[in-house]
Write an enzyme that holds these catalytic residues in place. Sequence first.
Site, PDB file in Angstrom:
ATOM      1  N   GLU A  43      -6.131  -4.254  -1.826  1.00 16.10           N
ATOM      2  CA  GLU A  43      -6.843  -3.029  -2.186  1.00 16.10           C
ATOM      3  C   GLU A  43      -6.147  -1.771  -1.667  1.00 16.10           C
ATOM      4  OE1 GLU A  43      -7.974  -5.502  -0.368  1.00 16.10           O
ATOM      5  OE2 GLU A  43      -9.587  -6.511  -1.459  1.00 16.10           O
ATOM      6  N   SER A  44      -4.908  -1.876  -1.297  1.00 16.28           N
ATOM      7  CA  SER A  44      -3.999  -0.795  -0.859  1.00 16.28           C
ATOM      8  C   SER A  44      -3.413  -0.999   0.547  1.00 16.28           C
ATOM      9  CB  SER A  44      -4.588   0.595  -1.048  1.00 16.28           C
ATOM     10  OG  SER A  44      -4.731   0.881  -2.423  1.00 16.28           O
ATOM     11  N   SER A  77       5.011   1.734  14.877  1.00 18.92           N
ATOM     12  CA  SER A  77       4.798   2.126  13.483  1.00 18.92           C
ATOM     13  C   SER A  77       4.603   0.864  12.674  1.00 18.92           C
ATOM     14  CB  SER A  77       6.003   2.867  12.927  1.00 18.92           C
ATOM     15  OG  SER A  77       6.015   4.207  13.344  1.00 18.92           O
ATOM     16  N   CYS A 110      -9.336   0.698  -2.281  1.00 13.60           N
ATOM     17  CA  CYS A 110      -9.822   0.792  -3.641  1.00 13.60           C
ATOM     18  C   CYS A 110     -10.872  -0.277  -3.869  1.00 13.60           C
ATOM     19  CB  CYS A 110      -8.662   0.612  -4.621  1.00 13.60           C
ATOM     20  SG  CYS A 110      -7.234   1.635  -4.256  1.00 13.60           S
ATOM     21  N   HIS A 168       0.865   5.037  13.055  1.00 15.59           N
ATOM     22  CA  HIS A 168       2.033   5.524  13.792  1.00 15.59           C
ATOM     23  C   HIS A 168       1.495   6.049  15.111  1.00 15.59           C
ATOM     24  CE1 HIS A 168       4.438   5.015  10.220  1.00 15.59           C
ATOM     25  NE2 HIS A 168       3.513   5.657   9.532  1.00 15.59           N
TER      26      HIS A 168
END
Lengths: 154, 154
Positions: free
Chosen positions: B101-102, B94, B122, B107
């Site tokens: 940009e995010s 994980s 973004c 997982h």
Amino acid sequence: MNALTQLGMVSDFPSENQTTDIVSAAVEDDRKDYFVERDGMRYAGTHLLVDLWGASRLDDPEHIDAALREAALAAGATILHSHFHHFSPNGGVSGVVILAESHISIHTWPERSFAAVDIFMCGACDPYLAIPVLQEAFSPTDVRLDEQRRGRIA
Amino acid sequence: MNALTQLGMVSDFPSENQTTDIVSAAVEDDRKDYFVERDGMRYAGTHLLVDLWGASRLDDPEHIDAALREAALAAGATILHSHFHHFSPNGGVSGVVILAESHISIHTWPERSFAAVDIFMCGACDPYLAIPVLQEAFSPTDVRLDEQRRGRIA
């Protein structure tokens, strides 16, 4: 402290100080994200996409970290790691809390009073229990929520 | 190195060694996730939910880290931080790469050859450019993809 070390590193933002952590758990049977069965469906986990509008305190990384941790615990999750980045000049925050059962992430736009939150949880957790915590922490006037069941096998 | 320090900490998994990093950027104008306009819509960013089936190398955190970083760069993103947790006994991973940009998160369930990937970007990034990198890295026999436009204002 780690946080102070990170502050020192990131003053050279962006590319020379990309941190990478790869961590192995030394404990057996620590996996908590087994596939679940619900409503006659079998899948890996529930992923809530939560957009908060008219929200407050979106430029406070300590508050956001505390809120997301509380949200994770309310949903029954196990916290492994969190990392939050505080941007200039708008004060927005991007970050994630990594869980044994997946993750909670947030990206905020304080100038628009908007935050995009993801609550992805597997196993025995109930991500919906995180929503009231987010409402308490950020006082949004509007919450848009979408549920995705990830990894569906039946 | 940070990674070695983290390894030492997490051997006491789970609750006593929750790491928290809160980082502030000292550079002005480092925000790269401004709202975009596309197809007559205005929104914060594009979030791809990607489920990989029949995939390989899902239990190799170094490979996964490298793959997600390459995917982020292919999409035009700026990498800030990554953290991956390697579980026992099934070897699942994980983790997340936090971007200006995010983020990209993953997982994995190696025992099911399944991985749930999220690519949230973004600004000027194109998250679709990350998909071929994931296909190359994990050789899935089946890719299920869903697109969500987060933070839509028009």
